[in-house]
Design a protein around this motif. Structure first.
Motif, mmCIF file in Angstrom:
data_model
loop_
_atom_site.group_PDB
_atom_site.id
_atom_site.type_symbol
_atom_site.label_atom_id
_atom_site.label_comp_id
_atom_site.label_asym_id
_atom_site.label_seq_id
_atom_site.Cartn_x
_atom_site.Cartn_y
_atom_site.Cartn_z
ATOM 1 N N LYS A 59 76.823 57.945 48.830
ATOM 2 C CA LYS A 59 77.345 56.916 47.924
ATOM 3 C C LYS A 59 78.024 55.803 48.718
ATOM 4 O O LYS A 59 77.840 54.620 48.432
ATOM 5 N N ALA A 60 78.811 56.176 49.713
ATOM 6 C CA ALA A 60 79.523 55.179 50.525
ATOM 7 C C ALA A 60 78.546 54.292 51.299
ATOM 8 O O ALA A 60 78.735 53.078 51.389
ATOM 9 N N LEU A 61 77.501 54.893 51.851
ATOM 10 C CA LEU A 61 76.524 54.113 52.603
ATOM 11 C C LEU A 61 75.739 53.181 51.692
ATOM 12 O O LEU A 61 75.432 52.049 52.054
ATOM 13 N N TYR A 62 75.437 53.653 50.492
ATOM 14 C CA TYR A 62 74.670 52.824 49.569
ATOM 15 C C TYR A 62 75.486 51.632 49.083
ATOM 16 O O TYR A 62 74.983 50.528 48.957
ATOM 17 N N ARG A 63 76.740 51.850 48.821
ATOM 18 C CA ARG A 63 77.586 50.806 48.238
ATOM 19 C C ARG A 63 77.932 49.694 49.219
ATOM 20 O O ARG A 63 78.457 48.667 48.827
ATOM 21 N N ASN A 64 77.653 49.890 50.484
ATOM 22 C CA ASN A 64 78.008 48.893 51.486
ATOM 23 C C ASN A 64 76.736 48.343 52.134
ATOM 24 O O ASN A 64 76.162 48.972 53.022
ATOM 25 N N PRO A 65 76.290 47.153 51.713
ATOM 26 C CA PRO A 65 75.043 46.604 52.262
ATOM 27 C C PRO A 65 75.106 46.275 53.753
ATOM 28 O O PRO A 65 74.086 46.023 54.376
ATOM 29 N N ASP A 104 70.869 47.479 57.777
ATOM 30 C CA ASP A 104 70.145 47.361 59.045
ATOM 31 C C ASP A 104 70.136 48.682 59.812
ATOM 32 O O ASP A 104 69.147 49.038 60.449
ATOM 33 N N PHE A 105 71.236 49.391 59.740
ATOM 34 C CA PHE A 105 71.340 50.659 60.461
ATOM 35 C C PHE A 105 70.552 51.752 59.752
ATOM 36 O O PHE A 105 69.958 52.608 60.389
ATOM 37 N N LEU A 106 70.551 51.707 58.424
ATOM 38 C CA LEU A 106 69.814 52.705 57.650
ATOM 39 C C LEU A 106 68.310 52.520 57.788
ATOM 40 O O LEU A 106 67.544 53.425 57.490
ATOM 41 N N ALA A 107 67.881 51.357 58.234
ATOM 42 C CA ALA A 107 66.456 51.070 58.373
ATOM 43 C C ALA A 107 65.860 51.614 59.665
ATOM 44 O O ALA A 107 64.664 51.486 59.882
ATOM 45 N N GLN A 108 66.651 52.224 60.521
ATOM 46 C CA GLN A 108 66.162 52.782 61.779
ATOM 47 C C GLN A 108 65.349 54.048 61.494
ATOM 48 O O GLN A 108 65.661 54.815 60.587
ATOM 49 N N GLY A 111 79.108 42.169 70.973
ATOM 50 C CA GLY A 111 78.236 42.418 69.830
ATOM 51 C C GLY A 111 77.360 43.645 70.001
ATOM 52 O O GLY A 111 77.186 44.427 69.075
ATOM 53 N N ALA A 112 76.806 43.826 71.193
ATOM 54 C CA ALA A 112 75.925 44.970 71.436
ATOM 55 C C ALA A 112 76.706 46.279 71.398
ATOM 56 O O ALA A 112 76.236 47.277 70.844
ATOM 57 N N LYS A 113 77.907 46.270 71.982
ATOM 58 C CA LYS A 113 78.732 47.487 71.965
ATOM 59 C C LYS A 113 79.160 47.828 70.546
ATOM 60 O O LYS A 113 79.163 48.991 70.153
ATOM 61 N N ARG A 114 79.515 46.790 69.793
ATOM 62 C CA ARG A 114 79.949 47.001 68.413
ATOM 63 C C ARG A 114 78.804 47.579 67.579
ATOM 64 O O ARG A 114 78.983 48.523 66.820
ATOM 65 N N ARG A 115 77.617 47.026 67.749
ATOM 66 C CA ARG A 115 76.446 47.520 67.009
ATOM 67 C C ARG A 115 76.152 48.970 67.367
ATOM 68 O O ARG A 115 75.879 49.785 66.498
ATOM 69 N N ARG A 116 76.199 49.293 68.644
ATOM 70 C CA ARG A 116 75.924 50.668 69.081
ATOM 71 C C ARG A 116 76.968 51.635 68.513
ATOM 72 O O ARG A 116 76.638 52.740 68.104
ATOM 73 N N LEU A 117 78.226 51.208 68.476
ATOM 74 C CA LEU A 117 79.292 52.042 67.913
ATOM 75 C C LEU A 117 79.035 52.306 66.433
ATOM 76 O O LEU A 117 79.153 53.449 65.966
ATOM 77 N N ILE A 118 78.655 51.276 65.701
ATOM 78 C CA ILE A 118 78.357 51.451 64.278
ATOM 79 C C ILE A 118 77.157 52.372 64.091
ATOM 80 O O ILE A 118 77.157 53.246 63.215
ATOM 81 N N GLU A 119 76.129 52.215 64.926
ATOM 82 C CA GLU A 119 74.961 53.096 64.862
ATOM 83 C C GLU A 119 75.368 54.551 65.060
ATOM 84 O O GLU A 119 74.905 55.440 64.339
ATOM 85 N N GLU A 120 76.218 54.799 66.037
ATOM 86 C CA GLU A 120 76.675 56.166 66.305
ATOM 87 C C GLU A 120 77.465 56.737 65.134
ATOM 88 O O GLU A 120 77.299 57.897 64.774
ATOM 89 N N VAL A 121 78.319 55.921 64.529
ATOM 90 C CA VAL A 121 79.112 56.382 63.386
ATOM 91 C C VAL A 121 78.197 56.692 62.205
ATOM 92 O O VAL A 121 78.342 57.735 61.545
ATOM 93 N N VAL A 122 77.223 55.822 61.934
ATOM 94 C CA VAL A 122 76.289 56.059 60.831
ATOM 95 C C VAL A 122 75.483 57.329 61.095
ATOM 96 O O VAL A 122 75.270 58.135 60.178
ATOM 97 N N GLU A 123 75.041 57.525 62.327
ATOM 98 C CA GLU A 123 74.310 58.753 62.675
ATOM 99 C C GLU A 123 75.146 59.992 62.393
ATOM 100 O O GLU A 123 74.662 60.965 61.811
ATOM 101 N N LYS A 124 76.413 59.964 62.801
ATOM 102 C CA LYS A 124 77.294 61.122 62.590
ATOM 103 C C LYS A 124 77.577 61.345 61.104
ATOM 104 O O LYS A 124 77.632 62.487 60.637
ATOM 105 N N LEU A 125 77.727 60.262 60.361
ATOM 106 C CA LEU A 125 77.916 60.390 58.918
ATOM 107 C C LEU A 125 76.686 61.017 58.266
ATOM 108 O O LEU A 125 76.806 61.863 57.377
ATOM 109 N N LEU A 126 75.514 60.610 58.713
ATOM 110 C CA LEU A 126 74.299 61.181 58.137
ATOM 111 C C LEU A 126 74.105 62.638 58.512
ATOM 112 O O LEU A 126 73.561 63.408 57.724
#
Length: 107
Positions: free
Chosen positions: A35-41, A45-49, A3-18
């Motif tokens: 638009k893609a980030l907004y449409r996917n709730p 949690d990641f956008l709130a960092q 779970g922790a690795k998966r969360r960190r991977l998603i955080e990294e992907v969101v950072e790179k997308l931003l």
């Protein structure tokens, strides 16, 4: 994957997308990412960092009117809610710390 690795991977992907959403020269890329980030709730949690919110604030000053419209319509209410909630959470945290310090000195 844990779970922790998966969360960190998603955080990294969101950072790179931003990074692409803020820095790409093509307004189509920038608006598509937001638009893609907004449409996917799932990403809320990641956008709130804090560092992510900083990128969103930077994008609010984008030169493209269509992107500003997207950000103001979708992300500004989200950011305002997080900002107000964070102040409440900070006050609660401070009250808890003060109570613990007081308990320590009284005991």
């Amino acid at each position: 994957m844990g779970g922790a690795k998966r969360r960190r991977l998603i955080e990294e992907v969101v950072e790179k997308l931003l990074i692409a959403a803020v820095a790409d020269a093509d307004v189509g890329v920038r608006s598509s990412v937001f638009k893609a980030l907004y449409r996917n709730p799932t990403f809320d949690d990641f956008l709130a960092q804090a560092d992510i919110l900083t990128s969103i604030f930077v994008a609010l000053n984008d030169e493209a009117d269509c992107l500003k419209k997207i950000l103001h319509m979708y992300f500004l209410p989200f950011v305002a809610i997080l900002y107000s909630c964070s102040h409440i959470l900070i006050r609660v945290w401070i009250a808890n710390v003060e109570r613990k310090v007081l308990d320590y000195w009284v005991a």
